[in-house]
Motif scaffolding. Structure first.
Motif, PDB file in Angstrom:
ATOM      1  N   VAL A  86      48.969  37.449  34.540  1.00 29.55           N
ATOM      2  CA  VAL A  86      48.122  38.053  33.685  1.00 29.55           C
ATOM      3  C   VAL A  86      48.801  38.035  32.190  1.00 29.55           C
ATOM      4  CG1 VAL A  86      47.176  40.463  32.641  1.00 29.55           C
ATOM      5  CG2 VAL A  86      46.861  39.534  35.357  1.00 29.55           C
ATOM      6  N   VAL A  87      47.930  37.627  31.181  1.00 28.48           N
ATOM      7  CA  VAL A  87      48.316  37.744  29.957  1.00 28.48           C
ATOM      8  C   VAL A  87      48.424  39.039  29.351  1.00 28.48           C
ATOM      9  CG1 VAL A  87      47.452  37.030  27.570  1.00 28.48           C
ATOM     10  CG2 VAL A  87      47.437  35.460  29.294  1.00 28.48           C
ATOM     11  N   SER A  88      49.351  39.470  28.636  1.00 29.26           N
ATOM     12  CA  SER A  88      49.425  40.997  28.090  1.00 29.26           C
ATOM     13  C   SER A  88      49.990  40.828  26.719  1.00 29.26           C
ATOM     14  CB  SER A  88      50.192  41.815  28.811  1.00 29.26           C
ATOM     15  OG  SER A  88      51.501  41.253  29.069  1.00 29.26           O
ATOM     16  N   ASP A  89      49.459  41.671  25.760  1.00 27.51           N
ATOM     17  CA  ASP A  89      49.985  41.705  24.405  1.00 27.51           C
ATOM     18  C   ASP A  89      51.318  42.256  24.216  1.00 27.51           C
ATOM     19  OD1 ASP A  89      49.537  44.368  24.254  1.00 27.51           O
ATOM     20  OD2 ASP A  89      47.814  44.227  22.810  1.00 27.51           O
ATOM     21  N   SER A 102      46.555  46.156  32.483  1.00 31.58           N
ATOM     22  CA  SER A 102      45.249  46.804  32.120  1.00 31.58           C
ATOM     23  C   SER A 102      45.431  46.651  30.303  1.00 31.58           C
ATOM     24  CB  SER A 102      45.507  48.271  32.386  1.00 31.58           C
ATOM     25  OG  SER A 102      44.986  48.579  33.727  1.00 31.58           O
ATOM     26  N   CYS A 103      46.366  45.438  29.873  1.00 31.48           N
ATOM     27  CA  CYS A 103      46.458  45.297  28.569  1.00 31.48           C
ATOM     28  C   CYS A 103      45.034  45.289  27.949  1.00 31.48           C
ATOM     29  CB  CYS A 103      47.135  43.930  28.424  1.00 31.48           C
ATOM     30  SG  CYS A 103      47.214  43.756  26.349  1.00 31.48           S
ATOM     31  N   VAL A 104      44.800  45.860  26.909  1.00 35.69           N
ATOM     32  CA  VAL A 104      43.438  46.083  25.952  1.00 35.69           C
ATOM     33  C   VAL A 104      43.187  44.695  25.476  1.00 35.69           C
ATOM     34  CG1 VAL A 104      43.567  48.241  25.323  1.00 35.69           C
ATOM     35  CG2 VAL A 104      44.494  46.656  23.807  1.00 35.69           C
ATOM     36  N   ASN A 105      44.065  43.678  25.095  1.00 37.69           N
ATOM     37  CA  ASN A 105      43.569  42.267  24.896  1.00 37.69           C
ATOM     38  C   ASN A 105      44.219  41.516  26.053  1.00 37.69           C
ATOM     39  OD1 ASN A 105      43.015  42.686  21.976  1.00 37.69           O
ATOM     40  ND2 ASN A 105      45.229  43.437  21.933  1.00 37.69           N
ATOM     41  N   TRP A 109      44.777  34.517  33.740  1.00 38.67           N
ATOM     42  CA  TRP A 109      44.576  33.229  33.637  1.00 38.67           C
ATOM     43  C   TRP A 109      43.325  32.633  34.333  1.00 38.67           C
ATOM     44  CZ3 TRP A 109      47.611  31.570  29.802  1.00 38.67           C
ATOM     45  CH2 TRP A 109      48.909  32.077  29.708  1.00 38.67           C
ATOM     46  N   GLY A 110      42.665  31.756  33.477  1.00 39.52           N
ATOM     47  CA  GLY A 110      41.514  31.413  34.270  1.00 39.52           C
ATOM     48  C   GLY A 110      40.128  32.211  34.159  1.00 39.52           C
ATOM     49  N   SER A 111      40.468  33.261  33.356  1.00 36.86           N
ATOM     50  CA  SER A 111      39.319  34.144  33.117  1.00 36.86           C
ATOM     51  C   SER A 111      39.037  34.248  31.673  1.00 36.86           C
ATOM     52  CB  SER A 111      39.368  35.354  33.678  1.00 36.86           C
ATOM     53  OG  SER A 111      40.495  36.262  32.983  1.00 36.86           O
ATOM     54  N   THR A 112      38.014  35.273  31.095  1.00 36.91           N
ATOM     55  CA  THR A 112      38.028  35.606  29.592  1.00 36.91           C
ATOM     56  C   THR A 112      38.791  36.777  29.524  1.00 36.91           C
ATOM     57  OG1 THR A 112      35.958  34.686  29.566  1.00 36.91           O
ATOM     58  CG2 THR A 112      36.459  36.108  28.002  1.00 36.91           C
ATOM     59  N   SER A 113      39.589  36.894  28.580  1.00 35.99           N
ATOM     60  CA  SER A 113      40.426  38.086  28.236  1.00 35.99           C
ATOM     61  C   SER A 113      39.575  39.181  27.738  1.00 35.99           C
ATOM     62  CB  SER A 113      41.489  37.602  27.300  1.00 35.99           C
ATOM     63  OG  SER A 113      41.033  37.640  25.927  1.00 35.99           O
ATOM     64  N   ARG A 114      40.244  40.426  27.574  1.00 40.20           N
ATOM     65  CA  ARG A 114      39.592  41.727  27.211  1.00 40.20           C
ATOM     66  C   ARG A 114      39.163  41.419  25.689  1.00 40.20           C
ATOM     67  NH1 ARG A 114      43.004  43.905  30.769  1.00 40.20           N
ATOM     68  NH2 ARG A 114      42.123  44.443  32.601  1.00 40.20           N
ATOM     69  N   ALA A 115      39.976  40.731  24.937  1.00 43.50           N
ATOM     70  CA  ALA A 115      39.969  40.195  23.639  1.00 43.50           C
ATOM     71  C   ALA A 115      38.838  39.027  23.380  1.00 43.50           C
ATOM     72  CB  ALA A 115      41.433  39.759  22.989  1.00 43.50           C
ATOM     73  N   GLY A 116      38.077  38.604  24.565  1.00 38.33           N
ATOM     74  CA  GLY A 116      37.146  37.760  24.253  1.00 38.33           C
ATOM     75  C   GLY A 116      37.487  36.209  24.256  1.00 38.33           C
ATOM     76  N   GLU A 117      38.927  35.965  24.671  1.00 34.03           N
ATOM     77  CA  GLU A 117      39.445  34.686  24.585  1.00 34.03           C
ATOM     78  C   GLU A 117      39.320  33.919  26.026  1.00 34.03           C
ATOM     79  OE1 GLU A 117      42.836  33.068  21.747  1.00 34.03           O
ATOM     80  OE2 GLU A 117      43.386  34.950  23.270  1.00 34.03           O
ATOM     81  N   ALA A 118      38.995  32.617  26.158  1.00 42.11           N
ATOM     82  CA  ALA A 118      39.028  32.023  27.138  1.00 42.11           C
ATOM     83  C   ALA A 118      40.475  31.464  27.426  1.00 42.11           C
ATOM     84  CB  ALA A 118      38.192  30.646  27.238  1.00 42.11           C
ATOM     85  N   LEU A 119      40.934  32.125  28.923  1.00 41.47           N
ATOM     86  CA  LEU A 119      42.282  31.910  29.090  1.00 41.47           C
ATOM     87  C   LEU A 119      42.621  30.673  29.995  1.00 41.47           C
ATOM     88  CD1 LEU A 119      43.313  35.603  29.772  1.00 41.47           C
ATOM     89  CD2 LEU A 119      43.837  34.224  27.731  1.00 41.47           C
TER      90      LEU A 119
END
Lengths: 349, 349
Positions: A86-89, A102-105, A109-119
Motif C-alpha cells: 500500500v502506498v502511504s504519504d 488507511s492513509c488519506v492519500n 498498487w494496481g488500484s486508484t488511490s484515495r487521492a485519485g491517482e492511478a497506482l
C-alpha cells in the motif's frame, strides 16, 4: 517496458507500456528486481471480484531506485528499496497512528488511490512510486542477492503474517493455531514463533506446506477441518482451545474454524481478505469473550523492525517462495498458483 | 423469605419461598443487604427473551454470610461479601485464565449452571451461593453503610464498564467515546477516566445522565445519534474518530454507532448483551483495522483491583443508583427503570 495486465477471468497477459517517469516532486521511479503473485491477486484472476479489464496488477515488489523527484528525502537513485503493498504519504493522522493502510492519500498498487491517482500494478519492469518517503524503505547498502526473496516477503506476506500475530497479541508461551497454509499462513507461523509462542498448531492438508510450517516453527500439524479440526485442536490443547488463533484465509468457513478453535478469553487475529463478506457471530464472541482484531496489514509500520531481523539473519521467510518465473511467464505463475502447484511464485522482470 | 419472580412480560411479583440452606460443602448462604435491577433483566421483563415463567430473577447483590459449608475457606459467617453476577468455581482452566464467566461449572444467577444446578435469582432476602470460594469476595471488616451502593456496583455495572474499557485497551491520553448512557455506560465513563483517558465523549440525550457522565469524567457530551452523532464525534476529534469506543447497549444500531465512531486502527470494547443477534461487519473492520473485543464481563477477575480503589475512596461509582426501593416494591423498580424514570434502582430486602 513490460507490465502484467489482468484481462478477465483466468486471463493474464504481459504487454508493452510506456516506462513511468517522475510526475510529482514526491515520486520515485523504481526498477523492479523481484515481484510476486499474491493470494488476493487470485480473487481477480478467478473472477470473484469484477474489474474494469484490462488493468495493471500486482502489489508486491523490491527494486532499485532509478530516479526521484525534487522533494524526496529518504531514498535516492541506486538505493535498494522494499515497497509495502500500500502506498502511504507518511504524514497524515492515520500514518502517524501506524495505520498506513488507511492513509488519506494512499491506496494499494494496481488500484486508484484515495487521492485519485492511478497506482501502477507492480508485476512489471518499472513502477512509479508516489510519496516515496512515506512508502519505500531503503536497505543499508545493496543486499546480498540471496536475501532478495526474504526482503520481498516484507512487501506483504511476512508483514501480513506478523500483523495477524500482533493483532492476536501472541505472547511468549502462548498456544497458537494458524488457519490457512498459504504464504501468509506460513508467514504467520514464523511470526508466532518469532514472538515466542510455546505451541504452534498449523492447520494444513498438504505435505509440502506441512513441512514448511514445521521448518518455520509449527510444533503440531492438524490436517482435518471443520468440527473435526476443532476437536483435534482442542485435544492437543487440554480441551480448552488456543490462546490466539491467526486467521489467514478470509472465508466464512475459515473464520468459523478460527473462532471455534479459540479458548474463552482468547484472541483471533485475522488478515485473510474477507471474501464474500462473512459477518462475525457476535453472540459467540460475546459469550466466550473472544476478541477479533486485524485487517489489512499496515506493512510500512512493521518494516523497520522486520527488516532489521532479516538483515541480522534472525528471520528467514524467503522459503515461502517455492518457484521462480521470469516475468515473461507471469501467466504460468498465476496458473500454477491457482492450481495450488506452488505456494507463492516469485517473478524476475 | 421473600423473593422476586418474573411471571411474564411486565409481570414482576414478590412471593414467599423457602429460605436456602447449605447443600454442598462448597456452598454459602448469604443474607442480601442490597440488590438491584439490571438493564439485562429488562429484556425478560419486556418479553424480548422467552422464559419458563415464573422464575427467580436478579443477578447482582452484596450481603452478609449466614452459613458456609465444610469446605469453604475464604469466607465465613458474618463476612460482608460482594457477589459477581456469575457463579464460578475458581479452579477450572477458564477461571485460572481470568475468564470466570466461562467457568465449566458456573452460570449466571437466576439461570441453570453448566453443572446443572438451579442458581437463585438474587432479588431476594437470601441466596445460596455455590462455589463460595470461587465466587464471593469478602471485604476486610464490615464496610461503612455509605459504601454499600459503590460496593454493589462491583457486582456488575462498574466491573462491566471496566471490562469495556479494558477490552478496548484504553490507555492514558486516549480519546474515548462511550455509546450508551445507562448504568453500564456511565460506569464505562468512570472506568475510562480511571485508566487515564484524555478525552471522554459520552453519547447521551438525557440531561440527568449527561450530568452524571460529566461528574464521572466525561469531557464532552454528544446528544445526537446515527450519522449525525458520528459527524459530531469526528468534529470533536480532528476528523479522525476515537482511539477507543466503549459499546454499552447491545443493539445493531449501537454497534454501528461504535464502529463508525472509531478511527482506523482503533478498538471497540463492547459489553452490551447482543440483543437480536447483530452480526459484525467484518468488511468495515478489516479495511480500517478496527478491533472488537469484550463480552460478558468476568467480574470476579477484576474484583480485587476495583474493590481496593472503592475502599481507598479513589473510585465512587455509587451514584449510578439514583433511586432506592424496599424489596417489597420491586415491581415499581422494574416499572420505573423500564420507563427510564430511573437509571438504576437499588433494592433493600
Amino acid at each position: 517496458m513490460r507490465a502484467t495486465y489482468l484481462h478477465g477471468e483466468g486471463d493474464i497477459r504481459l504487454a508493452d507500456t510506456a516506462e513511468p517517469s517522475v510526475r510529482q516532486p514526491t515520486d520515485a521511479v523504481v526498477r523492479v528486481v523481484a515481484a510476486c503473485v499474491c493470494g488476493s491477486d487470485l480473487w481477480g484472476y478467478r473472477g470473484v471480484r469484477g474489474a474494469d479489464e484490462p488493468r495493471r496488477i500486482g502489489h508486491e515488489f523490491v527494486g532499485v531506485v532509478e530516479e526521484v523527484g525534487a522533494d524526496v528525502r529518504t531514498v535516492r537513485a541506486g538505493d535498494f528499496v522494499i515497497a509495502p503493498f500500500v502506498v502511504s504519504d507518511g504524514t497524515c493522522a492515520h500514518c502517524r497512528n501506524g495505520v498506513h493502510t488507511s492513509c488519506v492519500n494512499g491506496g494499494a498498487w494496481g488500484s486508484t488511490s484515495r487521492a485519485g491517482e492511478a497506482l501502477d500494478g507492480t508485476q512489471a519492469q518499472y513502477v512509479r512510486a508516489p510519496f516515496a518517503d512515506g512508502t519505500l524503505v531503503a536497505t543499508p547498502g545493496t543486499p546480498d542477492p540471496a536475501l532478495v526473496p526474504s526482503l520481498l516477503t516484507l512487501s506483504d506476506v511476512m508483514a501480513t503474517g506478523h500483523h495477524a500475530a500482533v493483532s492476536a497479541r501472541v505472547a511468549p508461551g502462548d498456544a497458537v493455531v494458524v488457519v490457512g497454509d498459504g504464504a501468509v499462513g506460513l508467514s504467520a507461523v514464523l511470526a508466532a514463533a518469532r514472538l515466542g509462542a510455546g505451541r504452534i498448531i498449523a492447520m494444513s492438508r498438504h505435505a509440502d506446506r506441512q513441512r514448511l510450517a514445521t521448518r518455520f516453527g509449527a510444533t503440531d500439524i492438524v490436517a482435518t477441518r471443520g468440527a473435526e479440526g476443532v476437536t483435534e485442536v482442542k485435544e492437543l490443547l487440554g480441551g480448552i482451545g488456543a490462546d490466539a488463533v491467526l486467521e489467514c484465509v478470509g472465508t466464512k468457513e475459515s473464520m468459523r474454524q478460527a473462532l471455534d478453535s479459540t479458548r474463552p478469553g482468547g484472541r483471533v487475529g485475522y488478515v485473510g481478505v474477507p471474501a464474500g463478506g462473512p459477518e462475525l457471530p457476535v453472540g459467540q464472541m460475546f459469550s466466550d469473550n473472544i476478541s477479533v482484531a486485524g485487517g489489512v496489514a499496515p506493512v510500512r509500520h512493521y518494516l523497520d523492525e522486520l527488516l532489521a531481523d532479516v538483515l541480522d539473519g534472525k528471520l528467514d521467510p524467503g522459503p515461502v517462495f517455492d518457484a521462480e518465473y521470469p516475468l515473461e511467464q507471469v501467466a504460468d505463475a498465476y496458473r500454477d498458483m491457482d492450481a495450488r502447484k506452488v505456494v507463492k511464485p516469485l517473478l524476475r522482470p
